[in-house]
Every structure is written in structure tokens, then in C-alpha cells.
Design a protein around this motif. Structure first.
Motif, PDB file in Angstrom:
ATOM      1  N   HIS A   1     -42.748  -1.109 -23.774  1.00  0.00           N
ATOM      2  CA  HIS A   1     -42.798  -2.382 -24.487  1.00  0.00           C
ATOM      3  C   HIS A   1     -43.686  -3.357 -23.720  1.00  0.00           C
ATOM      4  N   VAL A   2     -44.440  -4.180 -24.452  1.00  0.00           N
ATOM      5  CA  VAL A   2     -45.112  -5.338 -23.861  1.00  0.00           C
ATOM      6  C   VAL A   2     -44.364  -6.578 -24.348  1.00  0.00           C
TER       7      VAL A   2
ATOM      8  N   LYS B   1     -31.355   1.640 -29.876  1.00  0.00           N
ATOM      9  CA  LYS B   1     -31.107   0.949 -28.613  1.00  0.00           C
ATOM     10  C   LYS B   1     -31.874   1.633 -27.482  1.00  0.00           C
ATOM     11  N   GLY B   2     -32.422   0.817 -26.597  1.00  0.00           N
ATOM     12  CA  GLY B   2     -33.244   1.356 -25.527  1.00  0.00           C
ATOM     13  C   GLY B   2     -32.567   1.332 -24.175  1.00  0.00           C
ATOM     14  N   GLN B   3     -33.289   1.794 -23.177  1.00  0.00           N
ATOM     15  CA  GLN B   3     -32.833   1.803 -21.787  1.00  0.00           C
ATOM     16  C   GLN B   3     -33.978   1.288 -20.905  1.00  0.00           C
ATOM     17  N   PRO B   4     -33.885   0.033 -20.424  1.00  0.00           N
ATOM     18  CA  PRO B   4     -34.966  -0.536 -19.606  1.00  0.00           C
ATOM     19  C   PRO B   4     -34.922  -0.019 -18.168  1.00  0.00           C
ATOM     20  N   TYR B   5     -35.362   1.255 -18.006  1.00  0.00           N
ATOM     21  CA  TYR B   5     -35.319   1.862 -16.681  1.00  0.00           C
ATOM     22  C   TYR B   5     -36.295   1.202 -15.708  1.00  0.00           C
ATOM     23  N   GLY B   6     -37.429   0.763 -16.215  1.00  0.00           N
ATOM     24  CA  GLY B   6     -38.431   0.162 -15.339  1.00  0.00           C
ATOM     25  C   GLY B   6     -38.996  -1.108 -15.938  1.00  0.00           C
TER      26      GLY B   6
ATOM     27  N   PHE C   1     -43.963  -5.543 -18.806  1.00  0.00           N
ATOM     28  CA  PHE C   1     -43.911  -4.182 -19.325  1.00  0.00           C
ATOM     29  C   PHE C   1     -42.512  -3.611 -19.084  1.00  0.00           C
ATOM     30  N   VAL C   2     -41.991  -2.939 -20.095  1.00  0.00           N
ATOM     31  CA  VAL C   2     -40.641  -2.373 -20.025  1.00  0.00           C
ATOM     32  C   VAL C   2     -40.718  -0.886 -20.345  1.00  0.00           C
ATOM     33  N   ALA C   3     -40.245  -0.058 -19.410  1.00  0.00           N
ATOM     34  CA  ALA C   3     -40.187   1.388 -19.636  1.00  0.00           C
ATOM     35  C   ALA C   3     -38.884   1.707 -20.361  1.00  0.00           C
ATOM     36  N   ASP C   4     -38.988   2.036 -21.643  1.00  0.00           N
ATOM     37  CA  ASP C   4     -37.821   2.362 -22.478  1.00  0.00           C
ATOM     38  C   ASP C   4     -37.607   3.872 -22.395  1.00  0.00           C
ATOM     39  N   HIS C   5     -36.648   4.267 -21.558  1.00  0.00           N
ATOM     40  CA  HIS C   5     -36.490   5.671 -21.184  1.00  0.00           C
ATOM     41  C   HIS C   5     -36.147   6.563 -22.360  1.00  0.00           C
ATOM     42  N   ASN C   6     -35.153   6.177 -23.153  1.00  0.00           N
ATOM     43  CA  ASN C   6     -34.705   7.108 -24.198  1.00  0.00           C
ATOM     44  C   ASN C   6     -35.487   6.967 -25.500  1.00  0.00           C
TER      45      ASN C   6
END
Length: 666
Positions: free
Chosen positions: A616-617, A591-596, A606-611
């Protein structure tokens, strides 16, 4: 507006040369051809002395804003005064220098030297190598000397022809402002400025530089990409103008239609009122006749009784008053019997009820009549209208993104990043709260820890408006602040738990409110002031979000929201209706964390997956495309995202690293 159509704009050399009377070559202040032209950030040009004369004397020498008299764009006065602060418009200067002079306007420079005090011939040609004006005779001798035999001479007629413009440009020579004996021959890539040989050796020796032609081939495609974007924006605005014209016509048609209905309704109501008036008058006439008959019958009955009693009383009174005692006594039995009979007779003492007419009305009707509701009420049904801007054809993603810049910001909690109109990186650090401004090459310029005396507690999100206004959210202050280009507060609004912030092409701002589980929408006026217009929270009575944190807008107007609680990225329409949802899972299906989140001009999301330490594109339809950068690329805890002016992806990381990735094929 095309550049050649606006005063002081930048047009084509040939077009400018072909139309010598065009306003393109005239100062908007003095209305004459430019003298020492300078260009403002809005791309409008003025004579240097004319620009200085339009500013209050007290402003000279101070970095204060003023507005361009042509487009009203706010411009910051350079601290080193207008005489030195604004750049010369070399392009307009070149057009003026190379345009065909009017007959007799220029004199031969050689004749002026040789024939001192004598008659000087009018120039008829120009040496584009040394920029000297020559008469026909001196032009022949000019190319006969050893020093000038390779010079290129053009007649005044040739100067105005498009076929010679490239040759004129190739011979263009501009001296360095610092080393005036040297010509500008190179372009420093980090400093993004032309330099001379001495500049290259003394001040830019450790910088990468290119020859001017090579740099032009690098810079021109980037500018053309931006021109294409602006052309799409221009076409989109034109479509909006056409749609607004249609809307105005539809509004006029709707007005006429409703006016006709109002007239018809008024006529109908008048008929109803007249009919009801006659009906009520007839009803009261009939009822009055009925009640009058009842009263007349009762009156006749009691009038008969009255007549009978009067007759009997008259007879008896006459007998008693005028009769002799014997006569009265003899008639006594008859008198007594008649009186007893009349006294025993039961007379009807009751009278009919007194009829009193009243008009009974409805209080609700009276109220509706006074307020106009009985007649009707004009209302407007609002229909949302959008003219989405079509994205450009999308180039392919590189097989592997290339990190073209990396620097350390010194900020451990880089929750937000925005690229200013001046192509500077403005980074938001949550704790301790501050804004850090870096050049496009990653050099720190300034740190801001308070806004107009108010300390930044826990700033989270940031975005820039085209006019330089900055919008910052601060969860510690529970506020969203609008800042001038000088970082002074011009507005602060109370808003609970504000997080990420994003701006769309229509100057609407979306702010994620994590605790409130909603997105608040604000409009922004020309002064950079915010007004709340909508809240996106529910769809069909069901909550859309559980913990919205990051937001971004696509060029289509769709809204992208990163939800930390749902580990999803929501894609919503401009009106806030859910369209797609993307579940954020890392390469190992964790599981991810969409911080940005952010979106480029091609609507790649674009998704910054913090953990999961990856980017991601995601497609505009919410489908996974690829992992652009991962932990294997030395990415650690990515946080905020932005697209810079060159179309590259900027990523902030926890612990201070900032990286810029080139991800599209050329």
C-alpha cells in the motif's frame, strides 16, 4: 559545513584553483600541500604517509577503527594497510596538478632532456594532454610534431581560470591500477567502479558498463538528490541552531523574571516575619500584664490574711507570755472568742495556676522552612520544541513500479531489512536466527549467527545509524542490541517482546513491543549507546495500540506504527500523540496484515500487506493513495521494507525473495 570550508574537504575545481593558499589543498597533519592524497569515508583527505604516521604501528595491517583527526568520525582501518586500503583522492590530486605553479617552481621537461647539464628554462605552460610542463619556446615546438600536434597547451595563468576547467577535465587521464598501461574509460554499473578496456574484457565481461560521460549523466542526478537531502538537513540544523539561540535567550529572560519574583517573595516574607514577630511580642506583653495583675491581687489578699493573723497571734502570745494568771483568766472569754472566730473563718487556700509561656509552632511549617518549601521551590516546565525538516517536492509515482533487482537470500522468515551506510542490504532472518549481509547487487557477503558469542535466537527488527552502528531487536533473547560496525556487541538492554525498530533524524530509536502494547523510545549517543527516554502507550487514558509490530519514522519526525491486532497503521506526532489511522484492506477488501512499514524522503508511507500480497502507498495524512505492487506483479507475502540509497523500495518476501522496485518518475 560547505566542502570548501573544511580541511581536506571536496570543493569546486575552480574555487580551489582560485585560492592556492586555502587549507583545502593542505594536509591537516603536516599543514603542507598534499603529497599522494588519500580520502577517508568521511571525505577528509590526508597525505598517505601522514595518515600512516598518525596510526599506532600495531594497527597497521589489522582492521581496527580509528578516528579522523578533523571530524572525529570513526573509520575502519583497511585489512590491507593504509598504503593500499584507502582510495587516492583523484580530485584533489587533479586540482594540485592543474593549479598555476609559482614562478620558478616547475622546469621545462624538454629542456631537461635536451640540455643535459646545461641551464634549464623555467616552465610557463602545461600540456594538459600529456601533462608535461614546458617553457615558452618548447611549447611552440611541442605542437609541431606529428605525435603531439593535437595536444592542448595552456599557460599557467590559463590553468587557474574557470573557463578552462571543463577542457582540463576532458583531457584528464588516469591509468588503471591493475592494467597500468591502460586508461580508465568505462564504468561498471554492478561493481560501481571505473574500469579500463582490459578490465572490461577480462573481469567485467558479463557486467553492464557505460562510457565515463554516460555513467556520469546517470550517477550525477542520484548524487544531486542526496545533496539536496543533505542541504535540507543542513538548513534544518541551521534552523535548530537559531531556535536554540532563541531558547537560550528565553531561558535567560525566564531566569531573570523568576529571580525578581524570588527577591520580591523574600522581601514579602521578611515583612511578614517582622510583623508577626512584633505581633507575638505585643501579645505576650499584654498577657503577661494580665497574669501579673492576677498574681498581685492574690498576693495582696493572702498578704492581708497573713498580717491579720500575725497581729492577733502577737497580741495573744504577749498576753499568754507576759500576763499574770489573773489577767489571762479575766481575758479568757475575749481570747477564746477571737481565736474561735479566726479558726472558723474560711481562708482561701487555692492559688492561681502558674502561668508558663510557650511558643506553639506548626511542625509542617518547620519542615517546609527547613526544606525551603515555605519559601518556594524552583521548577522547570518542559515544553517540547521541534524544528521539522521540510520534505522535498515529491515527484509523481510511476503508473507501474519497475522491479530493477531480484535475488534469493535463502532466508525464509525475513522479518527485517536495513540499508547500511555502505549501501549493503542487511537482512534479519527470525528462524533460524541470523543476519545476512548482501551487496547492493544481491551477492551474499557474510552471515552472522551470534553476537560476541551470544546466539541470535529470534531477531526481528534492524536499523543502522549513520556512523555504522547497528541496532537489532531479538524477541527470543528479549533484548535490543547495539553493534559496532564490526558486528561486535557494545550494549545489550533487556526489553520484553521487542519487534520492529526505526531511527529518526534526531538519533532517537523507536521499538515496537507487541505484548506490552507500546512503543519504547530510546536516545542514542555518539558511541551508539541507548538510553530509554519515553514510552508511548496511552492517549487520554486509552490504549493506542493492541499489537504493534512494525515501525518507521517520517522525515517530519512523525512515527508510523503497523498494528497487527488492529490491522491498522497509526501515524503519531513526534511526542506520541495520535494524528491519523489507516485501516489495512487489500484489493478485494480483505483484512490485511501490516508486517512492514517504511517512509521515503517525500513522506510517502509504504505498508507491506502480508496476507493480501501487496504494497500500500499511504499519504502522510493517512489516506490511501494506491497499491504500488500486487500479487499480479508476482509479489508473495511481503514482509520487511526499506528505502535504499537510490530512493528505491526494497521488499523482502516470505520464502527468501528480495525485490527492489523503482516507483518514482524521473
Amino acid at each position: 559545513m560547505a566542502a570548501s570550508e573544511s580541511k581536506g574537504g571536496i570543493g569546486a575545481h575552480a574555487a580551489a584553483s582560485a585560492d592556492e593558499t586555502s587549507d583545502f589543498l593542505k594536509c591537516p597533519v603536516c599543514k603542507r600541500e598534499y603529497t599522494d592524497p588519500v580520502i577517508l569515508p568521511c571525505l577528509h583527505t590526508y597525505c598517505r604517509h601522514c595518515l600512516a604516521s598518525t596510526l599506532p604501528q600495531g594497527d597497521l595491517g589489522r582492521a581496527l577503527p580509528f578516528k579522523c583527526s578533523v571530524c572525529k568520525h570513526e573509520v575502519i582501518m583497511p585489512a590491507d594497510k593504509v598504503e593500499e586500503g584507502f582510495k587516492r583522492n583523484y580530485y584533489v590530486e587533479g586540482v594540485l596538478n592543474n593549479k598555476s605553479p609559482a614562478s620558478g617552481q616547475r622546469k621545462c621537461v624538454v629542456c631537461e632532456i635536451v640540455k643535459k647539464g646545461g641551464e634549464v628554462n623555467d616552465a610557463s605552460s602545461k600540456c594538459i594532454s600529456c601533462q608535461d610542463y614546458l617553457c615558452s619556446q618548447c611549447a611552440v615546438y611541442h605542437c609541431a610534431t606529428k605525435l603531439t600536434r593535437d595536444h592542448k597547451i595552456l599557460t599557467f595563468q590559463q590553468l587557474g581560470l574557470a573557463e578552462y576547467q571543463k577542457e582540463i577535465q576532458a583531457n584528464q587521464a588516469i591509468p588503471c591500477a591493475t592494467h597500468t598501461d591502460q586508461l580508465l574509460k568505462y564504468y561498471c554499473l554492478p561493481c560501481q567502479t571505473p574500469i579500463c578496456r582490459d578490465c572490461k574484457a577480462l573481469d567485467h565481461d558479463d557486467h553492464k558498463s557505460l562510457s565515463l560521460p554516460a555513467a556520469f549523466e546517470v550517477i550525477k542526478p542520484k548524487l544531486l538528490h542526496k545533496v539536496e537531502d543533505l542541504e535540507r538537513r543542513h538548513d534544518n540544523e541551521n534552523e535548530k541552531v537559531a531556535r536554540l539561540t532563541e531558547m537560550a535567550a528565553e531561558l535567560e529572560e525566564s531566569k531573570k523574571k523568576i529571580q525578581a519574583i524570588i527577591h520580591q517573595r523574600a522581601e514579602g516574607l521578611r515583612k511578614i516575619v517582622l510583623f508577626r514577630e512584633n505581633q507575638l511580642l505585643e501579645e505576650i506583653d499584654n498577657e503577661a500584664c494580665k497574669q501579673q495583675a492576677i498574681l498581685a491581687a492574690s498576693r495582696d489578699h493572702h498578704h492581708g490574711n497573713h498580717t491579720l493573723l500575725a497581729d492577733v497571734l502577737q497580741i495573744i502570745k504577749n498576753i499568754l507570755q507576759q500576763g499574770s494568771p489573773l489577767e489571762v483568766l479575766l481575758l479568757k472569754p475575749e481570747l477564746s472568742q477571737r481565736l474561735d472566730n479566726l479558726q472558723d473563718t474560711s481562708f482561701d487556700d487555692s492559688l492561681p495556676n502558674q502561668p508558663q509561656f510557650k511558643l506553639k509552632t506548626s511542625q509542617e511549617f518547620e519542615t517546609n522552612l527547613k526544606t525551603g518549601m515555605a519559601f518556594g521551590k524552583v521548577e522547570i516546565d518542559w515544553e517540547e520544541v521541534q524544528v521539522p525538516m521540510q520534505p522535498p517536492p515529491s515527484p509523481k509515482l510511476q503508473a507501474k513500479a519497475e522491479c530493477i533487482l531480484e535475488f534469493d537470500s535463502g532466508c525464509n522468515f525475513q522479518t527485517g531489512i536495513s540499508v547500511s551506510p555502505d549501501n549493503e542490504y542487511v537482512i534479519v532472518n527470525e528462524n533460524p536466527g541470523k543476519l545476512c549481509i548482501f551487496t547492493s547487487q544481491g551477492k551474499l557477503k557474510k552471515e552472522i549467527v551470534d553476537i560476541s558469542g551470544t546466539p541470535l535466537k529470534n531477531p526481528i527488527g534492524i536499523c543502522h545509524l549513520p556512523n555504522g552502528t547497528t541496532v537489532v531487536t531479538d524477541i527470543g533473547n528479549n533484548a535490543v542490541m547495539s553493534l559496532t560496525s564490526q558486528w561486535e556487541q557494545q550494549q545489550s538492554l533487556d526489553i520484553h517482546s521487542p519487534q520492529g525498530v526505526a531511527l529518526n533524524l534526531n538519533n532517537h530509536i523507536a521499538i515496537a513491543q507487541h505484548a506490552e502494547k507500546c512503543i519504547s523510545i530510546f536516545s542514542v549517543d555518539t558511541e551508539g549507546l541507548l538510553t530509554k527516554t519515553a514510552t508511548i502507550k496511552e492517549n487520554k487514558s486509552r490504549e493506542i495500540f493492541a499489537g504493534p509490530y512494525s515501525v518507521a519514522y517520517m522525515s517530519t519526525g512523525d512515527l508510523v506504527v503497523g498494528d497487527l491486532s488492529q490491522i491498522q497503521v497509526h501515524i503519531l506526532s513526534y511526542a506520541g500523540e495520535p494524528k491519523h489511522a489507516y485501516t489495512v484492506l487489500g484489493p478485494d477488501n480483505n483484512k490485511g496484515q501490516p508486517y512492514g512499514v517504511c517512509a521515503d524522503r517525500y513522506n510517502n508511507i509504504f505498508v507491506a500487506d502480508h496476507n493480501n500480497h501487496c504494497i500500500h502507498v499511504v499519504s502522510a495524512e493517512g489516506n490511501f493513495v494506491k497499491y504500488l505492487v500486487t500479487r499480479d506483479d508476482d509479489l508473495r507475502h511481503p514482509w520487511a521494507l526499506a528505502i535504499n540509497h537510490d530512493g528505491d523500495l526494497v521488499v523482502t518476501q516470505e520464502e527468501g525473495k528480495v525485490k527492489v522496485f523503482r516507483y518514482l518518475e524521473k
